[in-house]
Design a protein around this motif. Structure first.
Motif, PDB file in Angstrom:
ATOM      1  N   ASN A  59      52.611 -10.988 -23.823  1.00  0.00           N
ATOM      2  CA  ASN A  59      51.787 -11.009 -22.613  1.00  0.00           C
ATOM      3  C   ASN A  59      50.376 -10.503 -22.867  1.00  0.00           C
ATOM      4  O   ASN A  59      49.418 -10.937 -22.221  1.00  0.00           O
ATOM      5  N   THR A  90      48.125 -13.333 -23.607  1.00  0.00           N
ATOM      6  CA  THR A  90      48.189 -14.510 -22.733  1.00  0.00           C
ATOM      7  C   THR A  90      47.999 -14.187 -21.256  1.00  0.00           C
ATOM      8  O   THR A  90      47.480 -15.012 -20.504  1.00  0.00           O
ATOM      9  N   ASP A 125      49.198 -14.829 -14.185  1.00  0.00           N
ATOM     10  CA  ASP A 125      49.510 -16.089 -14.852  1.00  0.00           C
ATOM     11  C   ASP A 125      49.817 -15.822 -16.320  1.00  0.00           C
ATOM     12  O   ASP A 125      49.286 -14.882 -16.915  1.00  0.00           O
ATOM     13  N   HIS A 126      50.713 -16.639 -16.904  1.00  0.00           N
ATOM     14  CA  HIS A 126      51.023 -16.593 -18.334  1.00  0.00           C
ATOM     15  C   HIS A 126      51.568 -15.235 -18.779  1.00  0.00           C
ATOM     16  O   HIS A 126      51.191 -14.717 -19.840  1.00  0.00           O
ATOM     17  N   GLU A 142      58.683 -18.110 -17.443  1.00  0.00           N
ATOM     18  CA  GLU A 142      57.618 -18.121 -16.446  1.00  0.00           C
ATOM     19  C   GLU A 142      57.645 -19.391 -15.594  1.00  0.00           C
ATOM     20  O   GLU A 142      57.455 -19.348 -14.384  1.00  0.00           O
TER      21      GLU A 142
END
Length: 462
Positions: free
Chosen positions: A139, A142, A153-154, A223
Motif C-alpha cells: 500500500n 500505491t 484508492d489502491h 480491492e
C-alpha cells in the motif's frame, strides 16, 4: 442492482479524476518499513530520554501470559509486576504540561481531587499478522486519496498510508484514513454494555451483542471486490427489557460522499425493519443519553468532508495504553464507574508518540463541534484521545480510547471508550465487558453473503 453498481462506479471514477494528492511514496522510502520504521510506519527507535522504548516486535499469542488459554478469554495482564512510576494530578499537572493534551488538563482542573493519571513504563505492544504487514508495504507505494480526501484508492488489507506524505492537509487525511481502516481482525463478535453516567453517579446499563465483518481485510477478497464497503456491522440489544430485541445493521461505505452509509433499524414493538438515514455526522446516539454523536463512535468515523484538516506533526503525549486492569473478570462495573469519571486505579497511562491532527469546521457546513483535535498512536494508528470544541471555540468534550493489545488478534485496539462532557459534567462509557463471560471473539471466517442483509435483521433481532 446492476444499474446501481454501474452508477456508483461512475460516481467513484469521477471522484478519483482530477485530484492531485499523491500519497504513495517511492520504493526506496517503502523499503524503510521493517528497518528504521516499524512495518506500520512508526519510528523504531524510542526517544533519547529512554522514556519511550524501541519497538521490539510487539506482543502476540506466543508472548501472552501462560494463563491465557483460549480465544474470548479475558486477557490476563502481561505486565503484572509493573508499578506506577508517578501519578499526575491537579497539583502537579503544570510539571507535565508539555505532555498533556488540553482535554486532559481540563479534566484534571474540573475534577481536581479525584481525576488522576497513573503513569507506567511505556510498552510498545502493537503488531499484526504477516499478511497484513505484507499488504501494508504494498500500500505504501500505491495507496492514494480520492478527491477531497473522502475515500482511498489502491489500498487493501493493511495500513493504506504507513508513511505520510504530501502537504499538511493530505497528511492529516491519510492519518485519519489509517485510523478508519486500522487492523481489527476479519470477523469479531462482542457482547458488552454501555452507560451514561449522570452527575449524581446514577446509570442504567444497555447491553448488546455486536458482530462486525471487516470487508477491507477479507482474506478471500481484494480491492476490486470491496464495492465501496469498508465493513458490515450488526448490533442486537439484550438489555434492559424495554429495549431488548431491537437491532441495528450498518453497511459502512468507504467514500460516504459518493455513497452515504446504509443503515437499518429493527423495532421489536412494530416488528418492522426501517432505514436509519440520519445515522451520521452529529446525529445524537440515544443509548449515550446524547453524550456521543454518530461520528464520535470509535473516536471518529464516517466522511471527513465537513472539516478542513491539518497535520500538526508528531508529539510525545501521555495516552491510555495497555489497559488490562479495567476489563479483568473480577472487576465490577460499579467499581469502574465513578460519579464524575471512571476510577483512575483501573487505568494505565504511558508516554507514546502520537500524530496530532486538527479538524476545523468549514464555514459552509454545520456540526455541533467547531474544532476537533485527534491524537493518534504512531504504532497502531488508533485515535487515543480527542479534544472537541463547541461553536464558541471552547473545549466541550474529551474522548478517550483505553487501548490494549489483543494477543489473539494480534494488535492494539480499545478495551473500552469514554466520552466526557466537561460542561454537563456527565460521561458515557462504551464497551464494558468485565462482567461478561467472554470478551471479543475473533474469527477468520467470511460470513455467508446473506448474513448482513436487511431481510435477516428482523429474524435475528427477534
Amino acid at each position: 442492482m446492476l444499474k446501481k453498481k454501474i452508477l456508483l462506479t461512475s460516481v467513484l471514477m469521477v471522484s478519483f479524476i482530477g485530484f492531485n494528492a499523491q500519497a504513495k511514496v517511492s520504493q526506496k522510502e517503502a523499503d524503510q518499513l521493517g528497518k528504521d520504521l516499524t512495518p506500520f510506519g512508526a519510528i523504531v527507535k524510542g526517544n533519547k530520554e529512554g522514556t519511550i522504548p524501541d519497538w521490539d516486535g510487539g506482543l502476540d499469542s506466543n508472548k501472552a501470559p501462560a494463563s491465557y488459554k483460549r480465544p474470548g478469554q479475558h486477557h490476563p495482564d502481561p505486565f503484572p509486576d509493573d508499578k506506577v512510576l508517578f501519578t499526575i494530578d491537579a497539583q502537579n499537572a503544570s510539571k507535565y504540561k508539555k505532555k498533556l493534551t488540553p482535554g486532559l488538563e481540563a479534566l484534571l482542573k474540573t475534577y481536581p481531587t479525584t481525576f488522576k493519571l497513573p503513569v507506567y513504563q511505556s510498552r510498545r505492544t502493537h503488531t499484526a499478522p504477516d499478511w497484513v504487514i505484507e499488504n501494508t508495504k504494498k500500500n505504501a507505494t500505491t495507496g492514494s486519496l480520492v478527491k477531497g480526501g473522502n475515500g482511498i484508492d489502491h489500498a487493501y488489507g493493511g495500513v493504506p498510508f504507513p508513511i505520510l506524505s504530501g502537504d499538511k492537509q493530505e497528511k492529516a487525511l491519510q492519518a485519519i484514513w489509517n485510523h478508519l481502516t486500522r487492523w481489527r481482525g476479519v470477523f469479531v463478535t462482542r457482547r458488552s454494555s454501555e452507560v451514561a453516567v449522570q452527575r449524581n453517579g446514577d446509570y442504567t446499563l444497555v447491553s448488546s451483542q455486536q458482530e462486525v465483518f471487516w470487508n477491507f481485510f477479507n482474506p478471500e477478497g481484494s480491492e476490486k471486490d470491496l464495492e465501496n464497503i469498508l465493513f458490515y456491522y450488526l448490533s442486537f440489544t439484550k438489555a434492559p427489557a424495554r429495549l431488548a430485541g431491537g437491532a441495528i445493521l450498518v453497511h459502512e461505505t468507504i467514500n460516504q460522499v459518493a455513497e452515504p452509509r446504509n443503515s437499518w433499524g429493527y423495532n421489536k414493538g412494530q416488528r418492522r425493519v426501517r432505514r436509519a438515514p440520519n445515522l451520521a455526522y452529529d446525529s445524537p446516539i440515544a443509548a449515550s443519553d446524547n453524550l456521543r454523536t454518530a461520528d464520535d463512535t470509535d473516536m471518529f468515523n464516517g466522511a471527513p468532508d465537513r472539516y478542513t484538516w491539518e497535520y500538526k506533526g508528531l508529539k510525545e503525549i501521555y495516552i491510555p495504553y495497555n489497559n488490562y486492569k479495567i476489563s479483568q473478570p473480577d472487576v465490577k462495573y460499579a467499581d469502574v464507574l465513578g460519579v464524575s469519571h471512571i476510577a483512575p486505579q483501573f487505568t494505565r497511562w504511558e508516554l507514546h508518540r502520537v500524530h496530532v491532527v486538527e479538524a476545523n469546521l468549514k464555514g459552509t457546513e454545520r456540526h455541533i463541534y467547531s474544532k476537533r483535535v485527534f491524537y493518534i498512536d504512531e504504532d497502531s494508528w488508533n485515535i487515543a484521545l480527542v479534544d472537541q470544541y463547541d461553536a464558541r471555540g471552547e473545549l466541550w468534550r474529551v474522548s478517550m480510547a483505553m487501548l490494549k493489545n489483543f494477543y489473539e488478534l494480534p494488535g492494539v485496539w480499545t478495551a473500552l471508550d469514554v466520552f466526557y462532557d466537561l460542561q454537563a459534567r456527565r460521561y458515557h462509557v462504551q464497551g464494558l465487558d468485565s462482567e461478561e463471560r467472554d470478551t471479543r471473539v475473533f474469527e477468520t471466517k467470511v460470513p455467508n453473503s446473506r448474513y448482513f442483509k436487511p431481510r435477516e435483521l428482523r429474524r435475528r433481532g427477534r
